[in-house]
Design an enzyme around this catalytic site. Structure first.
Site, PDB file in Angstrom:
ATOM      1  N   HIS A  63      63.026  13.401  22.020  1.00  0.00           N
ATOM      2  CA  HIS A  63      62.453  14.220  20.948  1.00  0.00           C
ATOM      3  C   HIS A  63      61.379  15.125  21.541  1.00  0.00           C
ATOM      4  O   HIS A  63      61.077  15.048  22.737  1.00  0.00           O
ATOM      5  CB  HIS A  63      61.898  13.357  19.817  1.00  0.00           C
ATOM      6  N   HIS A  65      58.058  15.646  20.939  1.00  0.00           N
ATOM      7  CA  HIS A  65      56.622  15.390  21.021  1.00  0.00           C
ATOM      8  C   HIS A  65      56.150  15.602  22.461  1.00  0.00           C
ATOM      9  O   HIS A  65      56.877  15.317  23.420  1.00  0.00           O
ATOM     10  CB  HIS A  65      56.294  13.980  20.552  1.00  0.00           C
ATOM     11  N   ASP A  67      54.210  14.132  24.545  1.00  0.00           N
ATOM     12  CA  ASP A  67      54.186  13.058  25.539  1.00  0.00           C
ATOM     13  C   ASP A  67      55.572  12.747  26.090  1.00  0.00           C
ATOM     14  O   ASP A  67      55.714  11.887  26.967  1.00  0.00           O
ATOM     15  CB  ASP A  67      53.528  11.794  24.977  1.00  0.00           C
ATOM     16  N   HIS A 141      61.822   8.530  13.125  1.00  0.00           N
ATOM     17  CA  HIS A 141      60.486   8.873  13.603  1.00  0.00           C
ATOM     18  C   HIS A 141      59.915   9.938  12.660  1.00  0.00           C
ATOM     19  O   HIS A 141      60.507  10.239  11.626  1.00  0.00           O
ATOM     20  CB  HIS A 141      60.580   9.373  15.050  1.00  0.00           C
ATOM     21  N   ASP A 212      61.072   7.158  20.244  1.00  0.00           N
ATOM     22  CA  ASP A 212      60.118   6.611  19.275  1.00  0.00           C
ATOM     23  C   ASP A 212      60.807   6.388  17.930  1.00  0.00           C
ATOM     24  O   ASP A 212      61.546   7.252  17.448  1.00  0.00           O
ATOM     25  CB  ASP A 212      58.952   7.577  19.079  1.00  0.00           C
ATOM     26  N   HIS A 270      56.346   2.334  26.114  1.00  0.00           N
ATOM     27  CA  HIS A 270      55.587   3.111  25.124  1.00  0.00           C
ATOM     28  C   HIS A 270      54.471   2.244  24.520  1.00  0.00           C
ATOM     29  O   HIS A 270      54.338   2.108  23.308  1.00  0.00           O
ATOM     30  CB  HIS A 270      56.528   3.647  24.038  1.00  0.00           C
TER      31      HIS A 270
END
EC number: 3.1.26.11
Length: 309
Positions: A63, A65, A67, A141, A212, A270
């Protein structure tokens, strides 16, 4: 098959853990290397490992994001200077193309290899080639996020030598062809089907790497009976409400999934920075609940041998 963890933290880098990145090296397939997610400083982490940036052939992004993607522009640019002349395929959700192309254009970065970016939005088969099938499933998520399932093609079974000798076939090139699944023809004109002289196929290895997510029931059949499940465990169970509110899972959530899916090995990653200096405690807690569980740390390497049967 080796799994190299370069970033096992969540959100932002910490002294103990960098942000998300995991490479897989396929030792039986000329050592090809794939990368899953590419958080900030991933290329720096790779420099401290046996993974070669120039040999990474495919990158998969769960995804968008930061990070999980902020390390991409630098890594793609540096690959040209580390022997990366072969084509590179990048897979990710819609938006990954715009992110990469904008970063490279604004920074005037020119890659010297063929870069193919494939965006996906619908779950399902991503590709099936070079002995591997890669599938995706949508997770739960706060933005579109996916899990990847990689399944190795089955290998031919053991060669039934006694059966071939009974047919009068001496050891030699025909054995190798049959072992590779080919139909062969004897000097007499008789044709031998490979399946008649091979034992049961040897099951290919498989793993699921999930981005996530809150707990999602669709992951159970998706990860059913895989050899390795790589799953987030951002928080412990006392923070369950907080975890689910922000689109994450607890260690207990991941362990429950591993049990329901009957996976062989569970690798947890994570990890929130609130659990600094707690690696031993986290590992003990995970292993008490699931014997083959590991809480990954940066530079942890997991080896998955070829299946015997």
């Amino acid at each position: 098959m080796e799994f190299h963890f370069f970033g096992t933290g969540s959100g932002v880098p910490s002294i103990e853990r960098n942000v998300s990145a995991c490479a897989v090296r396929f030792l039986q397939q000329r050592g090809k290397q794939w990368l899953f997610d590419c958080g900030e400083a991933t290329q720096h982490q790779i420099l401290r490992s046996s993974i070669a940036l120039g040999k990474i052939e495919r990158i998969f992004i769960t995804h968008l994001h930061g990070d999980h993607i902020f390390g991409l522009p630098g890594l793609l640019g540096s690959r040209s200077f580390q022997g990366g002349e072969n084509p590179l395929f990048l897979y990710g959700p819609k938006g990954i193309r715009s992110f990469v192309e904008t970063a490279l254009q604004v920074s005037n970065t020119h890659v010297k290899y063929e870069l193919t970016i494939e965006e996906f939005s619908e779950p399902g088969l991503l590709f099936h080639e070079e002995g591997f099938k890669v599938e995706t499933i949508l997770l739960d998520h706060v933005m579109p996020c996916y899990a990847f399932k990689v399944t190795e093609d089955d290998r031919p079974g053991e060669l039934l030598v006694d059966r071939l000798k009974a047919k009068g076939v001496p050891p030699g090139p025909l054995y190798r062809k049959i072992q590779q699944g080919e139909t062969v023809e004897l000097p007499t004109g008789e044709r031998l089907e490979a399946n008649a002289f091979l034992g049961p196929p040897k099951r290919g290895r498989s793993f699921v790497l999930a981005g996530d997510t809150r707990p999602v029931k669709e992951l159970i059949p998706f990860a059913k009976n895989v050899n390795v499940l790589i799953h987030e465990a951002t928080f412990l169970d006392d923070k369950k409400g907080h975890a689910h509110e922000y689109g994450h899972s607890t260690m207990a959530d991941a362990i429950q999934l591993a049990k329901q899916a009957n996976v062989d090995h569970l690798i947890l990653t994570h990890i929130s920075s609130r659990y600094h200096d707690m690696s031993d405690e986290l590992q003990k807690k995970a292993q008490n609940a699931f014997a083959n569980a590991v809480v990954a740390h940066d530079f942890y390497v997991f080896h998955l041998p070829l299946a015997k049967g």
